[in-house]
Write an enzyme that holds these catalytic residues in place. Structure first.
Site, PDB file in Angstrom:
ATOM      1  N   HIS A  21       0.833  -1.209   0.000  1.00  0.00           N
ATOM      2  CA  HIS A  21       0.000   0.000   0.000  1.00  0.00           C
ATOM      3  C   HIS A  21       0.867   1.259   0.000  1.00  0.00           C
ATOM      4  CE1 HIS A  21      -3.598   2.426   1.097  1.00  0.00           C
ATOM      5  NE2 HIS A  21      -2.694   3.169   1.719  1.00  0.00           N
ATOM      6  N   GLU A  22       1.809   1.325   0.930  1.00  0.00           N
ATOM      7  CA  GLU A  22       2.640   2.527   1.042  1.00  0.00           C
ATOM      8  C   GLU A  22       3.597   2.668  -0.135  1.00  0.00           C
ATOM      9  OE1 GLU A  22       1.852   4.729   3.053  1.00  0.00           O
ATOM     10  OE2 GLU A  22       0.471   3.499   4.224  1.00  0.00           O
ATOM     11  N   HIS A  25       1.931   4.705  -2.844  1.00  0.00           N
ATOM     12  CA  HIS A  25       2.060   6.153  -2.603  1.00  0.00           C
ATOM     13  C   HIS A  25       3.482   6.625  -2.947  1.00  0.00           C
ATOM     14  CE1 HIS A  25      -1.832   6.396  -0.801  1.00  0.00           C
ATOM     15  NE2 HIS A  25      -1.532   5.714   0.277  1.00  0.00           N
TER      16      HIS A  25
END
Length: 425
Positions: A21-22, A25
Site C-alpha cells: 500500500h505505502e 504512494h
C-alpha cells in the site's frame, strides 16, 4: 516451533499488505517529482531505520499501518528565521549543509546571521558575516542539520502541493490500487494452490469448532467427515444438515464421523446459543469438493470472481454495521491478529485467501470518504479540480487532524474491547 511459524506468517502477511500500500504512494509520488521524506511501516518509536537516496525507510513499533510522508503535505518541522545565526558548508559555489546548532564545533563552515532566506523558490541565503552581507546559492538537495538529524530542503517543485491535481490524485489513489492488485494476485495464487472444485460435492466435514459448545464437548474435531446422523446418511446437503440440527434442540443426536481411517460414533446434543433460536452445536459445516488443477485462463477468471464477490461482502458488512452499530461487531488489530493466527494454523492455502481478503478490504476502507483516509484526500482534490483553486490548507489540515484523532480513539476503543474479549474467553 509451530507457534513461531504462525507468528512469523502472521507478521509477514501484515508487513506485505501494508508495504505494498505505502509503496504505491511512494512510487507514484517519486514519479511526479515529489520529495518523499519517510517511508514508514507502523507508527510510534523507530525499531529500524536506514536512508536510501532522499528517503528515510523506517520500521516502527506499532503495526497499525504505515505512511509515506511527502514534502509539503504537513508544515515543515524545521524553520529558519531572519536574525538566526547559522553555519553554512559550501561545495563549490553552493550551500550543501545548513547547521542550526553546535555552531562553535563545526569546522570548515561560514558562520553568520540570516538577513534573508528563501529555500523554496530562489534557493538563496543572504548572510551577515562579520558585518559583510554575502549572498549564497543553495543546492536543491541541501541538508539542514539540527540535533544530529539531517533534513533535506524541499523546493516548491519538489512539494506535494506544487504538482497537478492529476499527479497528486494518482499518488494518493496508488496506495489502494496496489492493494487491489495484490488482492487479485493472491486470489489467483490461491486458485492455483487450491484448484477448481468439481461440480458435485464429495462430502460434508467439520470446520471450526467453538470451545465449550456441544461439538467441542462431544469430541468433534476439524476435518471430521460426517457420515450419518441418527443412522441416516448425511449426503452433501449442508442446509438440510443445519436444519436438522436446528430442529433437535436439547435432543441427543447420534453422529458417526470418519477421522482418517476410523469410523467414530459421537453423541451431540444441540442447544440454544444466546440471542439465537433453534439448536446449535458450535461448529461450521464445510462442503468438501474434489478439485482439479486450474488452467491459466481459469486462474484469472476465478480470481476476478473472488474479487467481485468479496467486494460485495465487504460492502454488505459496511451496510449492516451502519444499520445496527455495535462495538462488539468491530475488531481492531488485536482481533485481526488473533483471527489471522487461527487461519495460519490451517495452512498456507487458507492464509493466502485470507491475505487477499484483507488486502482488498484495506484498499476499499482507505477509499471511504473518512477524514484522514485516502478517500477524503481525493474528495478535497476533486473539489479543487471543480473550483479551480485548492481548499484552504489550514482547513483541510484541521479536517484530517480531527479525523485522524477520531480514528485513533476508535482504534483504542476496539483494541480495549478485543483485549477484554480475549480475557473473558
Amino acid at each position: 516451533m509451530e507457534l513461531l511459524r504462525i507468528i512469523f506468517l502472521t507478521i509477514l502477511m501484515f508487513f506485505v499488505i501494508v508495504t505494498v500500500h505505502e509503496w504505491g504512494h511512494y512510487y507514484f509520488a517519486k514519479r511526479a517529482g515529489i520529495l518523499v521524506r519517510e517511508f514508514a511501516i507502523g507508527f510510534g518509536p523507530k525499531l529500524f531505520s536506514y536512508r536510501r537516496d532522499e528517503t528515510q525507510f523506517t520500521l516502527r513499533l506499532l503495526p497499525f499501518g504505515g505512511y509515506a510522508r511527502m514534502a509539503g503535505e504537513d508544515p515543515e518541522l524545521i524553520q529558519i528565521q531572519v536574525g538566526q545565526t547559522v553555519a553554512l558548508r559550501l561545495e563549490g559555489q553552493e550551500v550543501r549543509k545548513i547547521y542550526l546548532d553546535r555552531l562553535d564545533n563545526r569546522k570548515n563552515v561560514i558562520r553568520g546571521e540570516i538577513v534573508e532566506v528563501d529555500l523554496e523558490d530562489r534557493l538563496a541565503i543572504v548572510l551577515d558575516v562579520d558585518g559583510e552581507i554575502v549572498n549564497y546559492k543553495v543546492h536543491p538537495r541541501a541538508m539542514m542539520v539540527a540535533k544530529g538529524k539531517e533534513t533535506q530542503i524541499a523546493p516548491l517543485d519538489r512539494q506535494f502541493a506544487s504538482k497537478t491535481v492529476g499527479q497528486r490524485a494518482l499518488s494518493i489513489f496508488a496506495g489502494p490500487l496496489m492493494n487491489f492488485i495484490l488482492a487479485f494476485v493472491l486470489f489467483a495464487l490461491h486458485t492455483q494452490m487450491a484448484g477448481i472444485p468439481l461440480d458435485e460435492p464429495e462430502h460434508l466435514e467439520i470446520g471450526d469448532v467453538i470451545e465449550k459448545m456441544p461439538a467441542s464437548e462431544a469430541g468433534l474435531q476439524r476435518g471430521d467427515i460426517i457420515e450419518t446422523i441418527n443412522g441416516v446418511p448425511v449426503g452433501t446437503d449442508a442446509e438440510k444438515l443445519i436444519e436438522t440440527i436446528g430442529a433437535s434442540k436439547d435432543v441427543p443426536m447420534n453422529w458417526t464421523v470418519r477421522r482418517g481411517d476410523d469410523i467414530i460414533p459421537i453423541t451431540v446434543t444441540p442447544r440454544t446459543m444466546e440471542n439465537q433460536e433453534g439448536g446449535k452445536v458450535g461448529t461450521t459445516i464445510v462442503t468438501y469438493f474434489e478439485t482439479r488443477s486450474a488452467s491459466f485462463g481459469e486462474t484469472f477468471t476465478v480470481a476476478g470472481k473472488d474479487m467481485v464477490n468479496t467486494t460485495k461482502m465487504i460492502f454488505i458488512g459496511f451496510q449492516q454495521l451502519i444499520q445496527k452499530f455495535s462495538m462488539d461487531d468491530l475488531g481492531g488489530p488485536v482481533r485481526t491478529f488473533e483471527v489471522t493466527g487461527q487461519i495460519a494454523k490451517q495452512g498456507i492455502v487458507k492464509l493466502t485467501y485470507w491475505a487477499a481478503i484483507l488486502s482488498l478490504y484495506l484498499g476499499i476502507f482507505n477509499l471511504l470518504p473518512i477524514p484522514a483516509l485516502d478517500g477524503s484526500r481525493l474528495i478535497f482534490l476533486a473539489v479543487e479540480a471543480i473550483r479551480g483553486k485548492p481548499v484552504d490548507p489550514n482547513r483541510e489540515g484541521m479536517v484530517h487532524f480531527v479525523g485522524f484523532a477520531m480514528l485513533f480513539l476508535l482504534m483504542i476503543a476496539v483494541t480495549y474491547n478485543d483485549i477484554l474479549r480475549l480475557i473473558n474467553g
